[in-house]
Motif scaffolding. Structure first.
Motif, PDB file in Angstrom:
ATOM      1  N   LYS A 154      46.145  43.574  53.615  1.00  0.00           N
ATOM      2  CA  LYS A 154      45.276  42.801  52.720  1.00  0.00           C
ATOM      3  C   LYS A 154      43.822  43.185  52.943  1.00  0.00           C
ATOM      4  N   PHE A 156      39.735  41.923  51.602  1.00  0.00           N
ATOM      5  CA  PHE A 156      38.981  40.795  51.053  1.00  0.00           C
ATOM      6  C   PHE A 156      37.746  41.290  50.314  1.00  0.00           C
ATOM      7  N   HIS A 186      42.378  39.953  48.062  1.00  0.00           N
ATOM      8  CA  HIS A 186      41.760  38.647  47.834  1.00  0.00           C
ATOM      9  C   HIS A 186      40.587  38.896  46.888  1.00  0.00           C
ATOM     10  N   HIS A 242      47.153  35.016  45.548  1.00  0.00           N
ATOM     11  CA  HIS A 242      46.692  33.651  45.226  1.00  0.00           C
ATOM     12  C   HIS A 242      45.871  33.564  43.933  1.00  0.00           C
TER      13      HIS A 242
HETATM   14 ZN    ZN Z   1      42.902  35.328  50.504  1.00  0.00          ZN
END
Ligand code: ZN
Ligand code: DUC
Ligand code: ZN
Length: 476
Positions: A154, A156, A186, A242
């Motif tokens: 991941k 960000f 993200h 998300h």
């Molecule tokens: Zn996140």
């Protein structure tokens, strides 16, 4: 044949991502070895009459025992977090091994393994978080880790201590393409959030509710588009994690119409909460209990998420379990001195690993919004496929691990903090009425949870090294 079966699960209705049918399941040495109309003579039998028999839940987005930069302490370690997961119908969770800036990624992974070893009620496998993409990390550590089975990571686009700038994102995407790793993003625009936060603070708007205004959906939409564009430029599949509402969803749909491989995840907070929950009782600090990023949106956002869950815009439904205490000693929870001065200091995250499946089952399946097959796809089979665990996980099939959850679709009771097993001292879903609960969770044929509580004894969870994502193999 039947004599060699250790365990038979009898009389239930099996549901997979594709279909449902009445059958018994035979388990030997932790794997499914038979699926047939009737299995007699097993050493142990579980009567599943009247129950649905589903592949165990796979929660592909959880945070456990993650270090923080501000002294906040996560409310779940591997023991409590996986206990909570198992009680909520899960058999595998994928937490994040986070690179702390200035340190070696490999060392962070090693330290994270030490926290997990021997403490898990579910199987676990780690995504990586890349916060410091040095030449050493991109040239050596990350390629070696991908080869060792850490096949997803991941990045960000916001948070001072985690965010990558556009140049870094592009560089990291290039490495993902070369090493065949799957990138999770993200997607929230850092500068837009900072700008909004500063403006709100200048106006004296510092209550937790204003977190939802600072983390505007426009900033999520813009970053989603930017991440997608970077992925297009570098020709790499991405997962936007998300996703909170209509605007970012439309960017994903736009990219897909152009044939791009963009995958999308959403979470319970975007169907079960709205930004009004952050108001608390009267714009008070209670609202901090609901502060997470991206924040919940409005009723139209919820409706959009349901459309996306139905029409295939979403591939994944994960919890983004990021548990903090509300009240905790020594200012280690959400309610700390600095957080009382501004929403900007409220730790971002809410607990949800145990309530993810019941909320989607109840709001989705029981209320007729999605089929049970789609429920299985979103919560178990797709995460297994996208994150390199299929068909060992996420399937009711011969040879698969006997990771199975039995569901009572007619059981109605509310979510309560007292009924949960997580480490947090609250649940954002207190009092929510749920119809359809997991009543038994089996990991490799062994019961890990029964009627909402884990079975005591040695913790049977193992670390799972993963293969390549189907997204990556499809990209070629
Ligand atoms: Zn996140
Ligand atoms: N992002 C997450 O994925 N989880 C919790 C907080 C955040 O910003
Ligand atoms: Zn998260």
């Amino acid at each position: 044949m039947s004599g060699a079966i250790d365990l038979a699960i009898r009389g239930g209705t099996l549901v997979t991502a594709a279909d449902r049918f009445r059958a018994d399941i035979g388990v030997r040495d932790g794997r499914i070895v038979e699926i047939s109309e009737r299995i007699d003579g097993a050493t142990e039998e579980i009567d599943a009459t009247g129950l649905f028999v589903l592949p165990g839940g796979i929660d592909a987005h959880v945070h456990l025992a993650q270090p923080t930069s501000d002294g906040t302490v996560m409310a779940d370690d591997f023991e409590t977090g996986t206990r909570s997961a198992a009680a909520g119908g899960n058999t595998t969770v994928l937490p994040f091994a986070m690179q702390v800036k200035g340190t070696s990624l490999r060392d962070c992974v090693t330290a994270y393994h030490e926290k997990a070893a021997g403490n898990c009620y579910t199987d676990v496998s780690f995504h990586l978080i890349i916060s410091d993409p040095t030449p050493q990390v991109l040239g050596q550590e990350l390629p070696a880790l991908v080869r060792d089975g850490y096949t997803s990571f991941k990045v960000f686009m916001t948070y001072d201590d985690l965010m990558l700038n556009d140049a870094q994102l592009l560089e990291v995407f290039d490495v993902a393409r070369r090493e065949q790793a799957l990138v999770m993003v993200h997607a929230e625009g850092h500068d837009a959030i900072r700008h909004m936060a500063r403006r709100l603070e200048e106006q004296g708007r510092t209550a937790p509710y204003y977190h939802a205004e600072a983390h505007a959906e426009i900033a999520e939409r813009e970053a989603t588009h930017r991440a997608i564009s970077h992925a297009q430029l570098t020709d790499v599949p991405v997962v936007i994690v998300h996703v909170s509402g209509r605007d970012p969803m439309e960017q994903i749909q736009w990219a897909r119409r152009r044939g791009m491989q963009v995958y999308a995840e959403t979470c319970p907070q975007y169907i079960a909460l709205t930004r009004d929950d952050l108001k608390g009782l009267n714009m008070d600090f209670e609202g901090a209990k609901y502060v997470c990023s991206p924040p919940p949106r409005d009723a139209d956002g919820q409706a959009a998420i349901w459309e996306g869950l139905r029409d295939g815009t979403f591939d994944l439904f994960s919890s983004d379990h990021c548990p903090f205490y509300f009240e905790a000693p020594a200012e280690t929870g959400k309610d700390n001195h600095r957080a009382r001065t501004s929403f900007r200091w409220v730790p971002n995250g809410i607990p949800g690993v145990e309530t993810r499946l019941p909320i989607l089952f109840s709001e989705g399946v029981s209320k007729g919004r999605i089929s049970m097959e789609r429920f299985v796809a979103l919560t178990s089979t797709n995460p297994a496929r996208l994150y390199g665990l299929y068909p060992q996980k996420g399937a009711l099939a011969i040879g698969a691990d006997a990771d199975i959850t039995l569901w009572d679709a007619g059981l109605t009771r509310p979510i309560t903090q007292a009924g949960l097993n997580h480490g947090s001292d609250y649940t954002p879903y207190e009092g929510m009425e749920i119809t359809g609960w997991p009543v038994r969770t089996l990991l490799r044929g062994r019961t890990t949870a029964l009627d909402g509580r884990t079975v005591e004894g040695p913790r049977p969870g193992r670390y799972q090294s993963r293969g390549l994502s189907e997204a990556v193999t499809r990209a070629g």
